[in-house]
Design a protein around this motif. Structure first.
Motif, PDB file in Angstrom:
ATOM      1  N   ALA A  29       0.696  -1.279   0.082  1.00  0.00           N
ATOM      2  CA  ALA A  29       0.143   0.192  -0.140  1.00  0.00           C
ATOM      3  C   ALA A  29       0.807   1.360  -0.112  1.00  0.00           C
ATOM      4  O   ALA A  29       1.917   1.296   0.503  1.00  0.00           O
ATOM      5  CB  ALA A  29      -0.796   0.084   1.082  1.00  0.00           C
ATOM      6  N   LEU A  30       0.290   2.217  -0.531  1.00  0.00           N
ATOM      7  CA  LEU A  30       0.940   3.538  -0.368  1.00  0.00           C
ATOM      8  C   LEU A  30       0.802   4.026   1.069  1.00  0.00           C
ATOM      9  O   LEU A  30       0.072   4.232   1.567  1.00  0.00           O
ATOM     10  CB  LEU A  30       0.172   4.544  -1.366  1.00  0.00           C
ATOM     11  CG  LEU A  30       0.685   5.910  -1.114  1.00  0.00           C
ATOM     12  CD1 LEU A  30       2.223   6.348  -1.430  1.00  0.00           C
ATOM     13  CD2 LEU A  30      -0.316   7.023  -2.046  1.00  0.00           C
ATOM     14  N   LEU A  31       1.852   4.318   1.531  1.00  0.00           N
ATOM     15  CA  LEU A  31       2.071   4.834   3.024  1.00  0.00           C
ATOM     16  C   LEU A  31       2.383   6.263   3.037  1.00  0.00           C
ATOM     17  O   LEU A  31       3.060   6.840   2.546  1.00  0.00           O
ATOM     18  CB  LEU A  31       3.297   4.029   3.579  1.00  0.00           C
ATOM     19  CG  LEU A  31       3.097   2.692   3.846  1.00  0.00           C
ATOM     20  CD1 LEU A  31       4.531   1.902   4.360  1.00  0.00           C
ATOM     21  CD2 LEU A  31       1.811   2.061   4.346  1.00  0.00           C
ATOM     22  N   GLN A  32       1.448   7.156   3.685  1.00  0.00           N
ATOM     23  CA  GLN A  32       1.609   8.548   3.885  1.00  0.00           C
ATOM     24  C   GLN A  32       1.769   9.000   5.191  1.00  0.00           C
ATOM     25  O   GLN A  32       1.890  10.575   5.259  1.00  0.00           O
ATOM     26  CB  GLN A  32       0.286   8.852   3.409  1.00  0.00           C
ATOM     27  CG  GLN A  32       0.119   8.697   1.730  1.00  0.00           C
ATOM     28  CD  GLN A  32      -0.991   9.427   0.986  1.00  0.00           C
ATOM     29  OE1 GLN A  32      -1.991   9.080   0.595  1.00  0.00           O
ATOM     30  NE2 GLN A  32      -0.922  10.960   1.118  1.00  0.00           N
ATOM     31  N   ALA A  33       1.844   8.529   6.304  1.00  0.00           N
ATOM     32  CA  ALA A  33       2.023   9.200   7.564  1.00  0.00           C
ATOM     33  C   ALA A  33       3.022   8.123   8.501  1.00  0.00           C
ATOM     34  O   ALA A  33       2.952   7.069   8.375  1.00  0.00           O
ATOM     35  CB  ALA A  33       0.858   9.366   7.975  1.00  0.00           C
ATOM     36  N   TRP A 317       6.645   9.797   0.663  1.00  0.00           N
ATOM     37  CA  TRP A 317       5.588  10.844   0.989  1.00  0.00           C
ATOM     38  C   TRP A 317       5.666  11.518   2.405  1.00  0.00           C
ATOM     39  O   TRP A 317       5.422  12.760   2.565  1.00  0.00           O
ATOM     40  CB  TRP A 317       4.156  10.028   0.970  1.00  0.00           C
ATOM     41  CG  TRP A 317       3.493  10.307  -0.420  1.00  0.00           C
ATOM     42  CD1 TRP A 317       2.075  10.787  -0.457  1.00  0.00           C
ATOM     43  CD2 TRP A 317       3.683  10.010  -1.617  1.00  0.00           C
ATOM     44  NE1 TRP A 317       1.789  10.885  -1.780  1.00  0.00           N
ATOM     45  CE2 TRP A 317       2.808  10.399  -2.664  1.00  0.00           C
ATOM     46  CE3 TRP A 317       4.959   9.486  -1.969  1.00  0.00           C
ATOM     47  CZ2 TRP A 317       2.896  10.115  -3.946  1.00  0.00           C
ATOM     48  CZ3 TRP A 317       5.249   9.601  -3.771  1.00  0.00           C
ATOM     49  CH2 TRP A 317       3.898   9.762  -4.435  1.00  0.00           C
ATOM     50  N   SER A 318       6.317  10.705   3.194  1.00  0.00           N
ATOM     51  CA  SER A 318       6.148  11.342   4.586  1.00  0.00           C
ATOM     52  C   SER A 318       7.588  11.133   5.314  1.00  0.00           C
ATOM     53  O   SER A 318       7.987   9.908   5.013  1.00  0.00           O
ATOM     54  CB  SER A 318       5.057  11.053   5.586  1.00  0.00           C
ATOM     55  OG  SER A 318       4.894  11.518   6.864  1.00  0.00           O
ATOM     56  N   VAL A 319       7.916  11.738   6.402  1.00  0.00           N
ATOM     57  CA  VAL A 319       8.965  11.379   7.092  1.00  0.00           C
ATOM     58  C   VAL A 319       8.616  11.887   8.595  1.00  0.00           C
ATOM     59  O   VAL A 319       7.941  13.050   8.991  1.00  0.00           O
ATOM     60  CB  VAL A 319      10.244  12.283   6.742  1.00  0.00           C
ATOM     61  CG1 VAL A 319      10.076  13.647   6.689  1.00  0.00           C
ATOM     62  CG2 VAL A 319      11.436  11.940   7.438  1.00  0.00           C
TER      63      VAL A 319
END
Length: 340
Positions: A29-33, A317-319
């Motif tokens: 899945a696309l991980l965003q947070a 996408w996120s860090v």
């Protein structure tokens, strides 16, 4: 904001930080947070209702699914320890929701479900165990900020007299969970975009907000994307053109504040094309490295954005970071661990 997030092609890892590891997440899945609330503990969320937790600094990840939420996009997650976490799903109408767990994700409680088809919730921030805020794109001529002071048992919209009046088309980018941020129990910020790049600021635990102009790139689908503070005064923010997110080269993409967000100084953008989606300080210290991520890769600056080095050229996408440990997340379940 309601933007389709297209994926970039992965490229080989380039220059390391102090130590860089590619981790196995167990999902595509696309991980965003990502949220790192305590030593050893990391939480990650993303599309297809994905929520993951690690209790060993990312060596292993365990799925903590939310029953009935398999199609939701959990674009923000904020945890306060290994047991308690909030997740926000972004989407139109009832696809915008807030859930909370107090038992490490074994059970989730739906705390808020958006009934307004014109609203689209982007990010949330947790100031303490009882106080949190969430932000939606403007709707019906109103700036929509939700607030709870009872751990999320009840969420209420702030009145028009407590928030800045919205600009036409103003909202935030639900790309990294970084568009709403907090430091300590009193200070919180909202990074906005389209048509301008305004910063909303609260110094009273999210009860009242003021608006401040910034020098970041702006446009109908451009603006600030994420903001992070290492103290109530010292922050860093990133920005980009989301409608050209893979090719964006806007120079006004990284900036710093030393007065809590009232004034900003621009730095140099990272060397690869691509909008910037997420940003974090490696530590809460004046000399802390800064990590920025986006479709163009993972970048580290150790000189206050005067220069950057490319850590990885794949899309992220996120860090999130804590005490010299950082995790960057992105498409295809990608998780990168950086030690400083």
């Amino acid at each position: 904001m309601r933007f389709v997030l297209a994926l970039s092609l992965a490229l080989p890892t380039l220059l390391p930080a102090q130590q860089v590891d590619t981790l196995s997440s167990g999902t595509t899945a696309l991980l965003q947070a990502v949220s790192l609330p305590a030593p050893g503990v990391a939480w990650v969320s993303g599309h297809r209702g994905t929520v993951l937790r690690s209790l060993d600094d990312g060596a292993t990840w365990t799925a903590r699914p939310v029953p009935g939420a398999e199609r939701l996009q959990f674009r923000d997650i904020v945890a306060i320890d290994a047991d308690t976490a909030w997740i926000l799903s972004a989407g139109n109408g009832r696809d915008s929701r807030i859930y909370r767990t107090t038992d490490g994700g074994a059970r989730w409680t739906l705390q808020f479900e958006n009934a307004d088809s014109a609203a689209f919730y982007d990010c949330l921030a947790v100031l303490d165990a009882r106080t949190a805020v969430a932000f939606s794109d403007a709707a019906h001529g109103r700036t929509l900020i939700l607030r709870t002071d009872d751990g999320g048992t009840s969420w209420r919209h702030l009145g028009a007299d407590a928030v800045p009046a919205p600009l036409e088309g103003e909202g935030a980018f639900a790309a990294s969970g970084g568009c709403v941020s907090s430091f300590g129990p009193e200070h919180a910020w909202v990074a906005t975009g389209g048509p301008q790049a305004r910063l909303f600021r609260s110094t009273d635990a999210g009860r009242h907000w003021t608006s401040h102009e910034t020098p970041f790139v702006r446009g109908s689908s451009a603006g600030m994307t994420a903001v992070a503070f290492r103290s109530p005064l010292h922050g860093v923010a990133v920005a980009g053109r989301i409608d050209a997110m893979n090719a964006d080269t806007a120079s006004a993409a990284v900036g710093f504040t030393n007065d809590g967000g009232v004034g900003w100084t621009l730095g140099v953008r990272p060397p690869r094309p691509g909008a910037l989606f997420g940003v974090a300080w490696a530590r809460d210290a004046a000399d802390a490295p800064i990590i920025a991520v986006g479709p163009g890769g993972v970048f580290v600056s150790e000189d206050a954005a005067r220069s950057w080095r490319v850590v990885d050229a794949a899309a992220f996408w996120s860090v999130g970071a804590r005490e010299g440990l950082a995790f960057a997340v992105g498409p295809n379940g990608r998780i990168l661990r950086l030690r400083f």
